[in-house]
Motif scaffolding. Structure first.
Motif, short mmCIF file in Angstrom:
data_model
loop_
_atom_site.label_atom_id
_atom_site.label_comp_id
_atom_site.label_asym_id
_atom_site.label_seq_id
_atom_site.Cartn_x
_atom_site.Cartn_y
_atom_site.Cartn_z
N GLN A 151 38.77 40.03 35.15
CA GLN A 151 39.34 39.01 36.03
C GLN A 151 40.06 39.71 37.17
N ALA A 152 40.85 39.02 37.95
CA ALA A 152 41.32 39.60 39.21
C ALA A 152 42.09 40.90 39.01
N MET A 197 29.16 43.06 34.33
CA MET A 197 29.28 42.89 35.79
C MET A 197 28.41 43.92 36.50
N TYR A 200 32.10 31.97 42.03
CA TYR A 200 30.73 32.35 41.65
C TYR A 200 29.67 31.65 42.51
N GLU A 224 49.41 29.24 35.35
CA GLU A 224 50.58 29.05 36.22
C GLU A 224 51.65 28.18 35.58
N GLY A 239 36.80 26.24 41.73
CA GLY A 239 37.50 27.29 42.46
C GLY A 239 38.98 27.34 42.19
N SER A 240 39.58 26.16 42.00
CA SER A 240 40.92 26.18 41.42
C SER A 240 40.63 26.15 39.93
N LEU A 241 40.91 27.24 39.26
CA LEU A 241 40.41 27.44 37.90
C LEU A 241 41.00 26.44 36.92
N HIS A 260 42.13 26.62 48.05
CA HIS A 260 43.09 27.68 48.35
C HIS A 260 43.98 27.39 49.55
N GLU A 320 43.59 29.20 31.36
CA GLU A 320 44.22 27.97 31.83
C GLU A 320 44.40 26.94 30.70
N ASP A 373 47.70 36.61 37.22
CA ASP A 373 46.46 37.33 37.57
C ASP A 373 46.32 37.50 39.09
N LEU A 374 47.43 37.56 39.78
CA LEU A 374 47.37 37.79 41.23
C LEU A 374 48.29 38.95 41.62
N HIS A 430 35.79 42.86 40.60
CA HIS A 430 36.07 41.44 40.82
C HIS A 430 35.62 41.00 42.21
N SER A 452 34.48 30.82 33.24
CA SER A 452 34.58 32.28 33.12
C SER A 452 35.64 32.62 32.08
N ASP A 453 35.64 33.87 31.65
CA ASP A 453 36.65 34.26 30.65
C ASP A 453 38.06 34.15 31.22
C1 LIG Z 1 44.26 28.02 39.26
C2 LIG Z 1 43.87 29.30 39.90
N1 LIG Z 1 44.68 30.37 39.83
C3 LIG Z 1 44.35 31.52 40.44
C4 LIG Z 1 43.19 31.64 41.13
C5 LIG Z 1 42.84 32.92 41.88
N2 LIG Z 1 41.68 33.56 41.27
C6 LIG Z 1 40.44 33.46 41.78
S1 LIG Z 1 39.26 34.20 40.84
C7 LIG Z 1 40.42 34.74 39.73
C8 LIG Z 1 39.99 35.48 38.50
C9 LIG Z 1 39.20 34.57 37.63
O1 LIG Z 1 38.80 35.14 36.42
P1 LIG Z 1 37.25 35.41 36.21
O2 LIG Z 1 36.47 34.29 36.73
O3 LIG Z 1 37.00 35.81 34.80
O4 LIG Z 1 37.09 36.67 37.15
P2 LIG Z 1 35.77 37.54 37.42
O5 LIG Z 1 35.00 37.62 36.15
O6 LIG Z 1 35.02 36.84 38.48
O7 LIG Z 1 36.29 38.88 37.87
C10 LIG Z 1 41.70 34.32 40.11
C11 LIG Z 1 42.94 34.62 39.38
C12 LIG Z 1 42.36 30.51 41.20
N3 LIG Z 1 41.21 30.51 41.88
N4 LIG Z 1 42.70 29.35 40.57
#
Ligand SMILES: Cc1ncc(C[n+]2csc(CCOP(=O)(O)OP(=O)(O)O)c2C)c(N)n1
Ligand SMILES: [Mg+2]
Lengths: 322, 285
Positions: free
Chosen positions: B189-190, B249, B79, A64, B125-127, A127, B161, A39-40, B263, B155-156
Motif C-alpha cells: 500500500q502507499a 506487483m 487502479y 481515518e 478512489g476514496s477507499l 481527492h 477501512e 497510510d499517507l 505503489h 485491494s488489501d
Molecule cells: C479513504 C482514503 N484514504 C486514503 C487514500 C489515499 N490512498 C490512495 S491509494 C492508497 C493505498 C491503497 O492501498 P492499496 O490499494 O493496497 O495500494 P496498492 O496495492 O495500490 O499499492 C492510499 C492510502 C484514499 N484514496 N482513500
C-alpha cells in the motif's frame, strides 16, 4: 507587467515539503508531540519525522476514523497529537470522531489536512476538498486555519503547536508548489488577520492560495487608480471580526476570495459577521455549488475564476455599480 | 464476453494468457503517455481481470450499460489504468484512446470516475466505498429478479477501512448470493507492505467468520484464478463470495517486479519502452 508575468516572477515552494520540514523541526521542541497518519506518511511528507522519531509516529493504516479516535485517546493520555492526512479524509471521513472524540472532549489535536481545495485537482471528486472549511468550522471549539504559502505554513504550524487552548485546530493545506510571497519572520497570530495592502476603495479578503492572487490583483488595481485593501484572513475561526468591521466602515465594497465552496467557507463566515453591522456590497469568489472538473490545480483555479485576473474584473464591476 | 473454449481448458487458459499480456501491454502504453502511473498494480492484477472479462462477466461491449449485464465495480479508483486496459481488450473502449490517457479532456482520467468512462460503474478512489455500493446494487438486482452478478474489486489496503467490514457483515446478513468480491492482495500500500502497515492475516478466516464463501489463490496462476471464478459463480448457496488473489506487483516485467517502491511508478521514456519489450519477451517464452 501582466498579472501572469507578476505571478511567474515569484518563487515557489512545495507545501508538502515545507510541512515535512517544519514538523521535523518542531519535534525537537516537545517530547509529547506525536504524529498520526493513515497510510499517507510519504504522501504528506512526514517520512523524515517518522525515521527520526519512530516511537512518536503512529501509522494506523487506511483507517481515518480509527486514527482520529486514537488521536483523541492519545490526547486524553497527555500527548499532543497531530494528524497528517489529506483534507478530504481528515475533515469528511472522520468528521464525527473530530466532533465528539476530539472537540467535545476538549482536547488539543492538530488536524492537518493537505491536498485541500483543488490542489490535488487531477484526483477528481475523491481527492479534491472544497467543503472541509464549512464542515470543520461548524464544530464547536474547532479553530480553523488556512495559511497562504510555505512561509505562512511554517509560522502557522508553530503557532498551532504553541497555542494554549485545549481545543482542536484544523489546518487546511495545499499540496504541491505554490507561490511564496510572505516575508519570513512575521509572527502568525491565531485570530488576527494580516493587512497586506492598504486602500480605502474596496477590500479584498482572502485566505490560502487566494491571498497571493488578491495581492497581485490589488497591485494591478492600483495602477488603474483603484486602492484595494488586502486582508489575509488566515484564521477562519475565530474570525477577526474587528478588522472586517473596520474594513466595512472604511471601504465601499468587499470581495472575499477562497479556494473553497461558496457555501460555508470564508465568504460565508465574513457575511455572517457583517450581517450584524452596516456594510457595502460583498461579492464572493469561490467554487460554485457544483463538483469541479479534474485537472492540474493552477489550470483549474484559472478556469473557475480563482485568479487575480478575475478579482480585478469583479472589483472594477463592483465599484462601477456602487 | 465469456470465451468459447469452455470444453477445452488448455485452449481457454492459453487464450486468457494472451488476453492478460495484452492488458499489461495497454496499461504500460498508457502509463508511458504520462511517464507515470499505478502500473505495478495493473501488471499484478491483469490475470485476474483477464479471467473476469473473458471467462466470467456477462456484458455487451457495444452497450456497456445494457441492463442485463454483470456489474464490475472498481472500488480502488487508482487502479483505473488496469481497468481501462481490460475495457480496451474487451472492446468497450477503443485502443486509439490510449494516447489520451490522463489528458485534460480524456475519457480516461488517472483516477476512475463513472461520469467519464463507459464501463466504469462507480467513482471509487476514496477507499472503502465499493463494497457498500455493491451490496446496494445486489439488493436492488435481487428485488427486480435479475440474474446478474455484482463483482467488486478491492485491494488489501482497502481492507484497513472500517466501512469494508461493516459491508462484509451486511453481505452475509442479506444472503447476497449475487455478490462476488475480489481482493488484490499484493501486500503493498502507499507506505509499504500491507502486512507491516496493518497486519491482515489470517485473511481467509476473517472472511469466513463474516459468513462468506472464500477462495484464496495465487492471482498470477491463471488456472487457479479461473477455477476460483468458476466455483464462485457455480456455488448454489445464498451467501456472498470472495476471491482473495495473492498477486505480484509489476508481474511480467522483471525489473518492475524487483522494484522496491511500486505503489506509484515514475520512470524514464526509454524505461517504458524496455518494460514493454521485456513484457513481450517474457510472454513469448
Ligand atoms: C479513504 C482514503 N484514504 C486514503 C487514500 C489515499 N490512498 C490512495 S491509494 C492508497 C493505498 C491503497 O492501498 P492499496 O490499494 O493496497 O495500494 P496498492 O496495492 O495500490 O499499492 C492510499 C492510502 C484514499 N484514496 N482513500
Ligand atoms: Mg495493495
Amino acid at each position: 507587467m501582466t498579472l501572469a508575468d507578476a505571478r511567474a516572477a515569484l518563487p515557489t515552494k512545495s507545501i508538502r515539503q515545507q510541512f515535512g520540514e517544519t514538523i521535523l523541526d518542531l519535534a525537537g521542541e516537545r517530547d509529547d508531540f506525536v504524529v498520526l497518519t493513515a497510510d499517507l506518511m510519504y504522501a504528506t511528507g512526514i517520512d523524515r519525522f517518522g525515521a527520526a522519531y519512530p516511537g512518536r509516529m503512529f501509522n494506523l493504516g487506511i483507517a481515518e476514523q480509527n486514527m482520529t479516535g486514537v488521536a483523541a485517546g492519545l490526547a486524553l493520555s497527555g500527548k499532543l497529537p497531530l494528524i497528517s492526512g489529506y483534507a478530504v479524509f481528515t475533515a469528511l471521513r472522520a468528521v464525527e470522531q473530530a466532533k465528539l472524540d476530539v472537540a467535545y472532549n476538549g482536547v488539543k489535536v492538530i488536524l492537518a489536512g493537505q491536498s485541500a481545495g483543488l490542489s490535488y485537482g487531477v484526483g477528481g471528486p475523491t481527492h479534491q476538498s472544497c467543503e472541509d472549511v464549512a464542515i470543520m468550522r461548524s464544530i464547536p471549539g474547532m479553530i480553523v486555519l488556512v495559511p497562504s504559502d510555505a512561509v505562512e505554513v511554517d509560522a502557522c504550524l508553530r503557532a498551532a503547536m504553541r497555542h494554549p487552548a485545549a481545543a482542536p485546530i484544523y489546518i487546511r493545506l495545499g499540496r504541491g508548489a505554490e507561490w511564496t510571497f510572505n516575508a519570513p519572520g512575521r509572527p502568525f497570530e491565531i485570530g488576527r488577520s494580516v493587512r497586506l495592502r492598504e486602500g480605502d476603495d474596496l477590500t479584498l479578503v482572502a485566505n490560502g492560495s487566494m491571498v497571493v492572487e488578491a495581492v497581485l490583483a490589488s497591485d494591478a488595481l492600483r495602477s488603474m487608480g483603484v486602492a484595494a485593501r488586502v486582508l489575509n484572513l488566515h484564521t477562519v475561526k475565530p474570525l477577526d471580526v474587528a478588522a472586517l468591521e473596520v474594513a466595512a466602515r472604511q471601504t465601499r465594497a468587499m470581495i472575499v476570495v477562497e479556494e473553497h465552496s461558496v457555501i460555508g467557507g470564508l465568504g460565508a463566515a465574513v457575511l455572517e459577521a457583517l450581517a450584524e453591522v452596516p456594510h457595502g456590497p460583498v461579492r464572493r469568489i469561490g467554487i460554485a455549488d457544483s463538483f469541479p472538473p479534474i485537472g492540474p490545480p493552477h489550470d483549474l483555479r484559472a478556469s473557475l475564476g480563482l485568479s487575480a485576473e478575475n478579482i480585478v474584473a469583479q472589483a472594477l464591476d463592483l465599484l462601477r455599480r456602487t | 464476453m465469456r470465451s468459447e473454449h469452455l470444453s477445452n481448458r488448455p485452449a481457454q487458459l492459453a487464450e486468457l494468457r494472451i488476453r492478460a499480456t495484452r492488458i499489461r501491454d495497454f496499461a504500460l502504453k498508457m502509463a508511458a503517455v504520462q511517464g507515470q502511473g499505478y502500473v505495478g498494480q495493473a501488471l499484478g492484477v491483469a490475470d485476474v481481470l483477464a479471467v473476469a472479462y473473458f471467462a466470467a462477466l456477462v456484458y455487451r461491449p457495444a452497450d456497456p450499460s445494457w441492463d442485463g449485464r454483470d456489474r464490475f465495480l472498481l472500488s480502488i479508483g487508482h487502479y483505473a489504468i488496469a481497468l481501462y486496459a481490460a475495457l480496451i481488450e474487451a472492446g468497450v473502449l477503443p485502443q486509439s484512446e490510449i494516447e489520451t490517457y490522463g489528458a485534460d479532456d480524456s475519457r480516461l482520467p488517472m483516477s476512475g470516475m463513472a461520469h467519464y468512462t463507459p464501463g466504469m460503474e462507480i467513482t471509487g478512489g476514496s477507499l472503502g466505498h465499493g463494497l457498500p455500493i455493491a451490496i446496494g446494487m445486489c439488493l436492488g438486482l435481487k428485488r427486480k429478479a435479475s440474474n446478474s452478478f455484482v463483482y467488486v474489486l478491492l485491494s488489501d489496503g482497502e481492507l484497513n477501512e472500517g466501512a469494508t467490514w461493516e459491508a462484509a457483515m451486511s453481505a452475509s446478513h442479506w444472503k447476497l448470493g449475487n455478490l462476488i468480491a475480489i481482493v488484490d492482495v499484493n501486500n503493498q500500500q502507499a507506505d509499504g507492505p500491507s502486512s507491516t502497515t496493518l497486519g491482515f492475516e489470517p485473511l481467509s478466516d476473517k472472511w469466513r467468520a463474516f459468513g462468506w464463501w472464500v477462495a484464496r489463490v495465487d492471482g498470477n496462476d491463471m488456472d487457479a484464478v479461473l477455477s476460483a471464478f468458476d466455483a464462485a459463480r457455480a456455488l448454489p448457496d445464498a451467501m456472498p463470495r470472495i476471491i482473495l488473489c495473492d498477486t505480484l506487483m509489476g508481474k511480467g516485467v522483471p525489473f518492475l517486479e524487483a522494484r522496491d517502491k511500486t505503489h506509484f511508478i515514475r520512470i524514464e521514456p526509454e524505461e517504458w519502452a524496455k518494460a514493454i519489450a521485456d513484457l513481450h519477451a517474457g510472454a513469448a517464452e
